[in-house]
Design a protein around this motif. Structure first.
Motif, PDB file in Angstrom:
ATOM      1  N   GLY A 243       6.648  -5.793  -9.009  1.00 46.08           N
ATOM      2  CA  GLY A 243       6.438  -6.873  -8.055  1.00 46.08           C
ATOM      3  C   GLY A 243       7.330  -6.769  -6.837  1.00 46.08           C
ATOM      4  O   GLY A 243       8.481  -6.345  -6.926  1.00 46.08           O
ATOM      5  N   SER A 244       6.773  -7.143  -5.696  1.00 45.29           N
ATOM      6  CA  SER A 244       7.556  -7.179  -4.464  1.00 45.29           C
ATOM      7  C   SER A 244       8.268  -8.509  -4.286  1.00 45.29           C
ATOM      8  O   SER A 244       9.209  -8.613  -3.503  1.00 45.29           O
ATOM      9  N   ASP A 245       7.816  -9.566  -4.997  1.00 50.86           N
ATOM     10  CA  ASP A 245       8.341 -10.925  -4.818  1.00 50.86           C
ATOM     11  C   ASP A 245       8.211 -11.352  -3.353  1.00 50.86           C
ATOM     12  O   ASP A 245       9.106 -11.988  -2.796  1.00 50.86           O
ATOM     13  N   PHE A 246       7.076 -11.021  -2.757  1.00 55.64           N
ATOM     14  CA  PHE A 246       6.875 -11.300  -1.335  1.00 55.64           C
ATOM     15  C   PHE A 246       6.775 -12.797  -1.086  1.00 55.64           C
ATOM     16  O   PHE A 246       6.042 -13.512  -1.761  1.00 55.64           O
ATOM     17  N   HIS A 247       7.541 -13.268  -0.073  1.00 57.61           N
ATOM     18  CA  HIS A 247       7.468 -14.649   0.393  1.00 57.61           C
ATOM     19  C   HIS A 247       7.111 -14.733   1.882  1.00 57.61           C
ATOM     20  O   HIS A 247       6.581 -15.744   2.332  1.00 57.61           O
ATOM     21  N   GLY A 248       7.465 -13.700   2.643  1.00 54.48           N
ATOM     22  CA  GLY A 248       7.208 -13.723   4.078  1.00 54.48           C
ATOM     23  C   GLY A 248       8.164 -14.600   4.858  1.00 54.48           C
ATOM     24  O   GLY A 248       7.850 -15.034   5.974  1.00 54.48           O
ATOM     25  N   LEU A 249       9.340 -14.853   4.312  1.00 48.65           N
ATOM     26  CA  LEU A 249      10.313 -15.739   4.958  1.00 48.65           C
ATOM     27  C   LEU A 249      11.345 -14.986   5.788  1.00 48.65           C
ATOM     28  O   LEU A 249      12.015 -15.585   6.628  1.00 48.65           O
ATOM     29  N   HIS A 250      11.475 -13.689   5.539  1.00 48.73           N
ATOM     30  CA  HIS A 250      12.502 -12.905   6.217  1.00 48.73           C
ATOM     31  C   HIS A 250      11.870 -11.678   6.872  1.00 48.73           C
ATOM     32  O   HIS A 250      10.979 -11.052   6.287  1.00 48.73           O
ATOM     33  N   PRO A 251      12.319 -11.306   8.075  1.00 47.30           N
ATOM     34  CA  PRO A 251      11.691 -10.190   8.785  1.00 47.30           C
ATOM     35  C   PRO A 251      11.836  -8.840   8.097  1.00 47.30           C
ATOM     36  O   PRO A 251      11.020  -7.941   8.313  1.00 47.30           O
ATOM     37  N   ASP A 252      12.838  -8.695   7.234  1.00 44.52           N
ATOM     38  CA  ASP A 252      13.069  -7.393   6.595  1.00 44.52           C
ATOM     39  C   ASP A 252      12.507  -7.325   5.173  1.00 44.52           C
ATOM     40  O   ASP A 252      12.800  -6.395   4.425  1.00 44.52           O
ATOM     41  N   GLU A 253      11.674  -8.295   4.784  1.00 41.73           N
ATOM     42  CA  GLU A 253      11.081  -8.271   3.453  1.00 41.73           C
ATOM     43  C   GLU A 253      10.134  -7.092   3.276  1.00 41.73           C
ATOM     44  O   GLU A 253       9.443  -6.694   4.212  1.00 41.73           O
ATOM     45  N   LEU A 254      10.081  -6.585   2.043  1.00 36.61           N
ATOM     46  CA  LEU A 254       9.056  -5.605   1.707  1.00 36.61           C
ATOM     47  C   LEU A 254       7.688  -6.265   1.766  1.00 36.61           C
ATOM     48  O   LEU A 254       7.533  -7.418   1.377  1.00 36.61           O
ATOM     49  N   ARG A 255       6.695  -5.523   2.239  1.00 41.17           N
ATOM     50  CA  ARG A 255       5.339  -6.054   2.319  1.00 41.17           C
ATOM     51  C   ARG A 255       4.657  -6.019   0.956  1.00 41.17           C
ATOM     52  O   ARG A 255       5.068  -5.279   0.061  1.00 41.17           O
ATOM     53  N   PRO A 256       3.606  -6.807   0.769  1.00 38.40           N
ATOM     54  CA  PRO A 256       2.883  -6.788  -0.505  1.00 38.40           C
ATOM     55  C   PRO A 256       2.417  -5.388  -0.880  1.00 38.40           C
ATOM     56  O   PRO A 256       2.012  -4.605  -0.025  1.00 38.40           O
ATOM     57  N   ALA A 257       2.509  -5.084  -2.164  1.00 36.87           N
ATOM     58  CA  ALA A 257       2.072  -3.794  -2.722  1.00 36.87           C
ATOM     59  C   ALA A 257       2.844  -2.622  -2.143  1.00 36.87           C
ATOM     60  O   ALA A 257       2.299  -1.541  -1.969  1.00 36.87           O
ATOM     61  N   SER A 258       4.119  -2.831  -1.866  1.00 39.85           N
ATOM     62  CA  SER A 258       4.931  -1.747  -1.317  1.00 39.85           C
ATOM     63  C   SER A 258       5.946  -1.195  -2.320  1.00 39.85           C
ATOM     64  O   SER A 258       6.732  -0.310  -1.977  1.00 39.85           O
ATOM     65  N   VAL A 259       5.934  -1.700  -3.539  1.00 41.37           N
ATOM     66  CA  VAL A 259       6.846  -1.196  -4.570  1.00 41.37           C
ATOM     67  C   VAL A 259       6.093  -0.203  -5.449  1.00 41.37           C
ATOM     68  O   VAL A 259       5.114  -0.566  -6.093  1.00 41.37           O
ATOM     69  N   PRO A 260       6.516   1.047  -5.488  1.00 44.83           N
ATOM     70  CA  PRO A 260       5.789   2.050  -6.283  1.00 44.83           C
ATOM     71  C   PRO A 260       6.013   1.868  -7.775  1.00 44.83           C
ATOM     72  O   PRO A 260       7.061   1.387  -8.210  1.00 44.83           O
ATOM     73  N   ILE A 261       5.016   2.256  -8.534  1.00 38.12           N
ATOM     74  CA  ILE A 261       5.100   2.226  -9.990  1.00 38.12           C
ATOM     75  C   ILE A 261       4.467   3.508 -10.505  1.00 38.12           C
ATOM     76  O   ILE A 261       3.414   3.929 -10.013  1.00 38.12           O
ATOM     77  N   PRO A 262       5.089   4.178 -11.482  1.00 34.63           N
ATOM     78  CA  PRO A 262       4.513   5.417 -12.011  1.00 34.63           C
ATOM     79  C   PRO A 262       3.098   5.206 -12.550  1.00 34.63           C
ATOM     80  O   PRO A 262       2.768   4.149 -13.088  1.00 34.63           O
ATOM     81  N   GLU A 263       2.288   6.224 -12.399  1.00 36.27           N
ATOM     82  CA  GLU A 263       0.876   6.126 -12.786  1.00 36.27           C
ATOM     83  C   GLU A 263       0.666   5.695 -14.245  1.00 36.27           C
ATOM     84  O   GLU A 263      -0.176   4.817 -14.511  1.00 36.27           O
ATOM     85  N   PRO A 264       1.397   6.260 -15.215  1.00 36.28           N
ATOM     86  CA  PRO A 264       1.172   5.819 -16.602  1.00 36.28           C
ATOM     87  C   PRO A 264       1.463   4.332 -16.803  1.00 36.28           C
ATOM     88  O   PRO A 264       0.721   3.644 -17.511  1.00 36.28           O
ATOM     89  N   ALA A 265       2.539   3.831 -16.189  1.00 41.02           N
ATOM     90  CA  ALA A 265       2.874   2.413 -16.313  1.00 41.02           C
ATOM     91  C   ALA A 265       1.816   1.558 -15.631  1.00 41.02           C
ATOM     92  O   ALA A 265       1.439   0.488 -16.135  1.00 41.02           O
TER      93      ALA A 265
END
Length: 278
Positions: A243-265
């Motif tokens: 999860g990115s825990d995106f809120h959109g409250l801070h300019p330096d937040e990671l955008r949605p779906a920007s956290v990688p996860i290994p393919e098997p997981a």
């Protein structure tokens, strides 16, 4: 690395963007599956699902619930549900949570007033605009009235868990909250354990309470934190979530779906979440 995001917030709780925008951004980042997990509400899920259909992205129902452990303090549980899950009783229980949030917000405003910060509860309600009220709405009121320059400053100076305006919540126990999720046919995961003062104890307590997953692939966690989390999840039999825990409250937040996860997981999670209610 497959792209999933199972921890997202919108204007239906303390996020700054509507569900449709969140899904659009995740789709632009190549998302395959999402969960909108607003605090104590499922209100934005149908909008997110409809936009997901337009964008070709699967969206499952989700929620984030704050829970209490007598030794560890506050923890956050994520719950995920199938599209056809019978959630009427679960929604009724969430309504109680939201009412308690409103009471807490009122008490927080009163404490800020005592500290010489003149904001009004009605202002917080207006900013929340029907959403489940949280501390970020109070922080935005402080920005709006010129008491602080940013939401982050509001938390750093007044609203953090040890801050002068912090008001604790009345919460269900960890076991009670997980039972509530599981009784509704949901899958549970522990949110952002690395943000807890004692991550190991938090994860162990969650597993002991029959939690099912743990958020290993999270926002800006280091490689070492991720590796330790993967090892811990294997030892305790927990499913790693992302999860990115995106809120959109801070300019330096990671955008949605920007956290990688290994393919098997990712494949394991897709099978679990698409199989809910089957």
């Amino acid at each position: 690395m497959a792209r999933l995001d199972l921890h997202l917030h919108s204007t239906h709780s303390d996020g700054a963007r509507p569900p449709e925008w969140v899904v659009q951004q995740a789709a632009a980042n190549g998302a395959e599956l999402l969960a909108l997990t607003d605090h104590d509400t499922l209100a934005g899920v149908e909008l997110a699902r409809a936009e997901g259909h337009r964008q070709g992205v699967d969206v499952v129902a989700g929620v984030e619930i704050s829970v209490h452990d007598p030794e560890l303090g506050e923890l956050h549980a994520l719950g995920y549900f199938s599209a056809d899950a019978p959630l009427a009783e679960f929604e009724a229980q969430l309504t109680v949570y939201r009412t308690e949030r409103e009471s807490r917000a009122l008490r927080t405003v009163e404490r800020l007033n005592q500290l010489g910060l003149p904001i009004e509860y009605e202002q917080v309600v207006r900013i929340a605009d029907g959403a489940s009220i949280g501390r970020p709405h109070i922080a935005r009121a402080l920005v709006e009235t010129g008491q602080v320059e940013s939401v982050q400053e509001a938390f750093d100076r007044y609203l953090h868990n040890e801050g002068p305006a912090y008001v604790p919540r009345t919460l269900l126990s960890l076991a009670e909250s997980l039972q509530m999720i599981h009784d509704a046919g949901g899958f549970s995961s522990l949110a952002h354990p690395t943000r807890h003062q004692d991550p190991l104890a938090a994860v162990e307590a969650f597993a002991a309470a029959e939690g099912q997953g743990v958020e290993i692939y999270y926002r800006n966690d280091t490689r070492e934190e991720v590796a330790n989390g993967e090892q811990l999840a294997r030892r305790l039999g927990l499913i790693p979530t992302v999860g990115s825990d995106f809120h959109g409250l801070h300019p330096d937040e990671l955008r949605p779906a920007s956290v990688p996860i290994p393919e098997p997981a990712a494949n394991q999670l897709i099978d679990i979440l698409k199989g809910l209610g089957a």
